[in-house]
Write an enzyme that holds these catalytic residues in place. Structure first.
Site, PDB file in Angstrom:
ATOM      1  N   GLU A   1      32.509  87.929 163.479  1.00  0.00           N
ATOM      2  CA  GLU A   1      33.529  88.767 164.103  1.00  0.00           C
ATOM      3  C   GLU A   1      32.856  89.967 164.755  1.00  0.00           C
ATOM      4  O   GLU A   1      32.161  90.731 164.092  1.00  0.00           O
ATOM      5  CB  GLU A   1      34.529  89.250 163.041  1.00  0.00           C
ATOM      6  CG  GLU A   1      35.658  90.035 163.655  1.00  0.00           C
ATOM      7  CD  GLU A   1      36.655  90.563 162.623  1.00  0.00           C
ATOM      8  OE1 GLU A   1      36.209  91.122 161.605  1.00  0.00           O
ATOM      9  OE2 GLU A   1      37.860  90.409 162.844  1.00  0.00           O
TER      10      GLU A   1
ATOM     11  N   GLU B   1      44.427  91.005 153.989  1.00  0.00           N
ATOM     12  CA  GLU B   1      44.547  90.618 155.405  1.00  0.00           C
ATOM     13  C   GLU B   1      43.213  90.958 156.037  1.00  0.00           C
ATOM     14  O   GLU B   1      42.916  92.131 156.260  1.00  0.00           O
ATOM     15  CB  GLU B   1      45.651  91.432 156.094  1.00  0.00           C
ATOM     16  CG  GLU B   1      47.017  91.330 155.471  1.00  0.00           C
ATOM     17  CD  GLU B   1      47.755  90.069 155.886  1.00  0.00           C
ATOM     18  OE1 GLU B   1      47.303  89.370 156.818  1.00  0.00           O
ATOM     19  OE2 GLU B   1      48.774  89.776 155.254  1.00  0.00           O
TER      20      GLU B   1
ATOM     21  N   LYS C   1      45.851 104.779 151.808  1.00  0.00           N
ATOM     22  CA  LYS C   1      44.651 105.395 152.391  1.00  0.00           C
ATOM     23  C   LYS C   1      44.408 104.806 153.777  1.00  0.00           C
ATOM     24  O   LYS C   1      44.047 103.646 153.909  1.00  0.00           O
ATOM     25  CB  LYS C   1      43.417 105.108 151.520  1.00  0.00           C
ATOM     26  CG  LYS C   1      42.227 105.943 151.952  1.00  0.00           C
ATOM     27  CD  LYS C   1      40.888 105.340 151.631  1.00  0.00           C
ATOM     28  CE  LYS C   1      40.275 104.585 152.784  1.00  0.00           C
ATOM     29  NZ  LYS C   1      39.949 105.373 153.983  1.00  0.00           N
TER      30      LYS C   1
ATOM     31  N   CYS D   1      42.413  92.000 164.964  1.00  0.00           N
ATOM     32  CA  CYS D   1      41.976  91.011 163.971  1.00  0.00           C
ATOM     33  C   CYS D   1      42.201  89.595 164.461  1.00  0.00           C
ATOM     34  O   CYS D   1      41.418  88.695 164.180  1.00  0.00           O
ATOM     35  CB  CYS D   1      42.707  91.242 162.660  1.00  0.00           C
ATOM     36  SG  CYS D   1      44.481  91.347 162.893  1.00  0.00           S
TER      37      CYS D   1
HETATM   38  P1  NAP Z   1      36.932  98.052 156.836  1.00  0.00           P
HETATM   39  O1  NAP Z   1      35.631  98.676 157.098  1.00  0.00           O
HETATM   40  O2  NAP Z   1      37.020  96.933 155.871  1.00  0.00           O
HETATM   41  O3  NAP Z   1      37.910  99.224 156.438  1.00  0.00           O
HETATM   42  C1  NAP Z   1      39.258  99.008 156.132  1.00  0.00           C
HETATM   43  C2  NAP Z   1      39.724 100.066 155.174  1.00  0.00           C
HETATM   44  O4  NAP Z   1      39.015  99.924 153.949  1.00  0.00           O
HETATM   45  C3  NAP Z   1      39.480 101.486 155.652  1.00  0.00           C
HETATM   46  O5  NAP Z   1      40.533 102.315 155.211  1.00  0.00           O
HETATM   47  C4  NAP Z   1      38.201 101.839 154.949  1.00  0.00           C
HETATM   48  O6  NAP Z   1      38.016 103.227 154.746  1.00  0.00           O
HETATM   49  C5  NAP Z   1      38.375 101.136 153.621  1.00  0.00           C
HETATM   50  N1  NAP Z   1      37.122 100.863 152.944  1.00  0.00           N
HETATM   51  C6  NAP Z   1      35.889 100.766 153.482  1.00  0.00           C
HETATM   52  N2  NAP Z   1      34.991 100.507 152.541  1.00  0.00           N
HETATM   53  C7  NAP Z   1      35.651 100.451 151.372  1.00  0.00           C
HETATM   54  C8  NAP Z   1      35.275 100.221 150.025  1.00  0.00           C
HETATM   55  N3  NAP Z   1      34.010  99.964 149.685  1.00  0.00           N
HETATM   56  N4  NAP Z   1      36.225 100.231 149.083  1.00  0.00           N
HETATM   57  C9  NAP Z   1      37.511 100.456 149.402  1.00  0.00           C
HETATM   58  N5  NAP Z   1      37.924 100.688 150.649  1.00  0.00           N
HETATM   59  C10 NAP Z   1      37.015 100.673 151.634  1.00  0.00           C
HETATM   60  O7  NAP Z   1      37.582  97.487 158.171  1.00  0.00           O
HETATM   61  P2  NAP Z   1      37.756  98.255 159.529  1.00  0.00           P
HETATM   62  O8  NAP Z   1      36.422  98.300 160.169  1.00  0.00           O
HETATM   63  O9  NAP Z   1      38.519  99.506 159.349  1.00  0.00           O
HETATM   64  O10 NAP Z   1      38.728  97.274 160.297  1.00  0.00           O
HETATM   65  C11 NAP Z   1      38.299  96.177 160.955  1.00  0.00           C
HETATM   66  C12 NAP Z   1      38.488  94.924 160.129  1.00  0.00           C
HETATM   67  O11 NAP Z   1      39.851  94.780 159.743  1.00  0.00           O
HETATM   68  C13 NAP Z   1      38.178  93.694 160.913  1.00  0.00           C
HETATM   69  O12 NAP Z   1      37.443  92.808 160.123  1.00  0.00           O
HETATM   70  C14 NAP Z   1      39.541  93.125 161.236  1.00  0.00           C
HETATM   71  O13 NAP Z   1      39.546  91.757 161.509  1.00  0.00           O
HETATM   72  C15 NAP Z   1      40.304  93.464 160.025  1.00  0.00           C
HETATM   73  N6  NAP Z   1      41.745  93.449 160.311  1.00  0.00           N
HETATM   74  C16 NAP Z   1      42.519  92.463 159.779  1.00  0.00           C
HETATM   75  C17 NAP Z   1      43.880  92.408 160.062  1.00  0.00           C
HETATM   76  C18 NAP Z   1      44.749  91.343 159.498  1.00  0.00           C
HETATM   77  O14 NAP Z   1      45.969  91.509 159.508  1.00  0.00           O
HETATM   78  N7  NAP Z   1      44.208  90.268 158.996  1.00  0.00           N
HETATM   79  C19 NAP Z   1      44.435  93.385 160.880  1.00  0.00           C
HETATM   80  C20 NAP Z   1      43.607  94.370 161.410  1.00  0.00           C
HETATM   81  C21 NAP Z   1      42.266  94.401 161.099  1.00  0.00           C
HETATM   82  P3  NAP Z   1      37.035 104.083 155.709  1.00  0.00           P
HETATM   83  O15 NAP Z   1      37.684 104.089 157.032  1.00  0.00           O
HETATM   84  O16 NAP Z   1      37.029 105.407 155.079  1.00  0.00           O
HETATM   85  O17 NAP Z   1      35.719 103.380 155.710  1.00  0.00           O
END
Ligand code: NAP
Ligand code: MG
Length: 483
Positions: free
Chosen positions: A387, A253, A178, A287
């Site tokens: 963050e 991650e 997804k 990230c």
């Molecule tokens: P996010 O809000 O956590 O969303 C990530 C994914 O999870 C999206 O596909 C999102 O879908 C889904 N999601 C959201 N709420 C969910 C729930 N309750 N249950 C299951 N899935 C859910 O993060 P983001 O805003 O897309 O990305 C930014 C974050 O990712 C930052 O914190 C960044 O640091 C982290 N990140 C980490 C790495 C690493 O390798 N450590 C790399 C890149 C990014 P929807 O889009 O439909 O909400």
């Protein structure tokens, strides 16, 4: 403009959601709608999992394929990605807002390299024979975990998805993934390429849709064996608790607040360039962004002068222009979050020395924010702890190496860090002392498919990339033969 795929990809076919529902995805640089994307529901998750399970059954096309032939498919997909970098890069740029320089010339090649690298592992992930007793022949098998459910974020939509898909498939698993709702289009295009390259139906299924609906259905589904998640720490914690219900293997991650530590004995010109790249590359929606700049007091004034001069020259422009280096933030809500952190920085008493506001590219549209630098930030300010995920740098001074390490580690996160110095002993000592999954010395933001990437502390666990990634996608079976 390349053709856009906007339907779900299940069992090798592009299909509408069973409910017929869609959601709009838009271009953050123009605020215009690009497409209505099929929005998967629980039934679609189930169909995707069935297709993926069928290819894990003995005798299925995927299971019968020799590991080396799996490698050839991955290699072909990598070749195709390389050949189509302009098309898929364009799609990524209009959906995410990142410069075409990044999507076409950095992210897509990186995704291709990841596929080439893991293609090389296919068939080389082996068990061992282990001597135990005279009357026993004992050995281990490294088996695939099964159906992998991947959930990925919007900042590197194609590349981070491939970081999961490539090792999972190389190890003989199947995948249901997804993508983030903001940026589903590049992965759907990738699925089209994978099909053309001969990936059997059901091996990869791409199901855009709401995080809570699709994500939760995947975590709950008994037909999914492991969850590989990249995203925020908050959502990651929720998924981990939820995965306990079915005791699913989960890897996370997550976010970061990475320290970039600059000593006075470093090449300050290089450090300034590095600090700029660390926080403003990818609009700061990275990230591992070096969002905390820790500067030794005696180098502070010189470094900040160099840095602000460079930051002020970084001007937002049309992400589709090849010279653009600063694109649009992914969405209005992300821009509003970033702007609210800028306000928090000011009200907590930090000194704003560059940027600090929304900007535009002459069209009056788009979610652009100027490269923003705060000086005189204290470790307890919100912009030093949380963050932001945008182009906002928090600068903190330190006195000596011990103070630098204490401040670097004063965070719940532990994803990445960097240290700039010409003293090699100090560089290695600090690298050892900082609690982070990656430490760069005299550079920042370098990645390679052969080098593991992942977090310490609340930045998660499990590694993408490198040999370590194979751990997530295999399980060990011990076999004891009585002789
Ligand atoms: P996010 O809000 O956590 O969303 C990530 C994914 O999870 C999206 O596909 C999102 O879908 C889904 N999601 C959201 N709420 C969910 C729930 N309750 N249950 C299951 N899935 C859910 O993060 P983001 O805003 O897309 O990305 C930014 C974050 O990712 C930052 O914190 C960044 O640091 C982290 N990140 C980490 C790495 C690493 O390798 N450590 C790399 C890149 C990014 P929807 O889009 O439909 O909400
Ligand atoms: Mg979009």
């Amino acid at each position: 403009m390349p053709d856009i795929q906007h339907q779900l990809f299940i069992n090798g076919e592009f299909v509408d959601a069973r409910s017929g529902e869609t959601f709009a995805t838009s271009n953050p640089a123009t605020e215009e709608k690009i497409a209505d994307v099929a929005s998967a529901g629980v039934d679609d998750v189930d169909a995707a999992v069935k297709a993926a399970r069928a290819q894990m059954e003995p005798g299925s096309e995927w299971q019968k394929m020799k590991p080396r032939d799996r490698a050839k498919v991955l290699w072909r997909i990598a070749d195709m990605l390389s050949a189509k970098a302009a098309d898929i890069g364009h799609i990524e740029t209009i959906d995410n807002g990142k410069p075409i320089f990044e999507s076409q010339f950095v992210d897509t090649p990186a995704a291709a390299e990841c596929l080439y690298y893991f293609a090389g592992w296919s068939g080389k992930v082996t068990g061992e024979t282990i001597p135990i007793a005279d009357n026993a022949f004992t050995y281990t098998l490294r088996e695939p975990v099964g159906v992998v459910g991947a959930i990925t974020p919007w900042n590197f939509p194609l590349m981070l998805a491939v970081w999961k898909i490539a090792p999972a498939l190389a190890c003989g698993n199947t995948v249901v993934i997804k993508p983030a709702s903001n940026t589903s289009l590049s992965l759907l295009k990738f699925a089209e390429y994978a099909k053309e390259c001969g990936l059997p139906p059901g091996v990869l299924n791409v199901i855009p849709g709401s995080g809570s609906v699709v994500g939760n259905a995947m975590v709950d589904h008994p037909g999914i064996d492991a969850i590989a998640f990249t995203g925020s720490t908050e959502v990651g914690k929720g998924l981990m608790a939820r995965a306990a219900k079915t005791l699913k293997k989960i890897s996370l991650e997550l976010g970061g607040k990475s320290p970039n530590v600059v000593f006075a004995d470093s090449d300050l010109e290089a450090a300034a360039r590095g600090a700029l790249n660390a926080i403003f590359y990818g609009k700061g929606e990275v990230c591992a962004a070096g969002s905390r700049l820790l500067v030794e007091e005696s180098a502070h004034d010189e470094l900040m002068a160099k840095l602000t001069e460079r930051a002020n020259k970084m001007v937002a422009a049309d992400p589709l222009h090849p010279k653009t280096r600063l694109g649009a933030l992914v969405s209005k809500s992300q821009m509003d979050t970033v702007l609210s952190y800028i306000e928090a920085g000011k009200s907590d008493g930090a000194k704003l020395i560059a940027g600090g506001e929304r900007t535009d590219i002459g069209t009056g549209k788009g979610y652009f924010v100027k490269p923003t630098i705060f000086d005189d930030v204290e470790v307890d300010h919100r912009i030093a702890k949380e963050e932001i995920f945008g182009p906002v740098l928090a600068t903190i001074r330190f006195k000596d190496a011990d103070d630098a390490v204490a401040k670097a580690n004063a965070t719940v996160y532990g994803l990445a860090a960097a240290v700039w110095t010409r003293d090699i002993s100090k560089a290695h000592r600090i690298a050892k002392s900082i609690k982070a999954g990656t430490v760069w010395i005299n550079t920042y933001n370098l990645y390679d498919p052969a080098l593991p990437f992942g977090g310490f502390k609340e930045s998660g666990f499990g590694r993408d990339q490198g040999k370590d990634a194979l751990e997530k996608y295999t399980q060990t079976k011990s076999v004891w033969v009585n002789l």
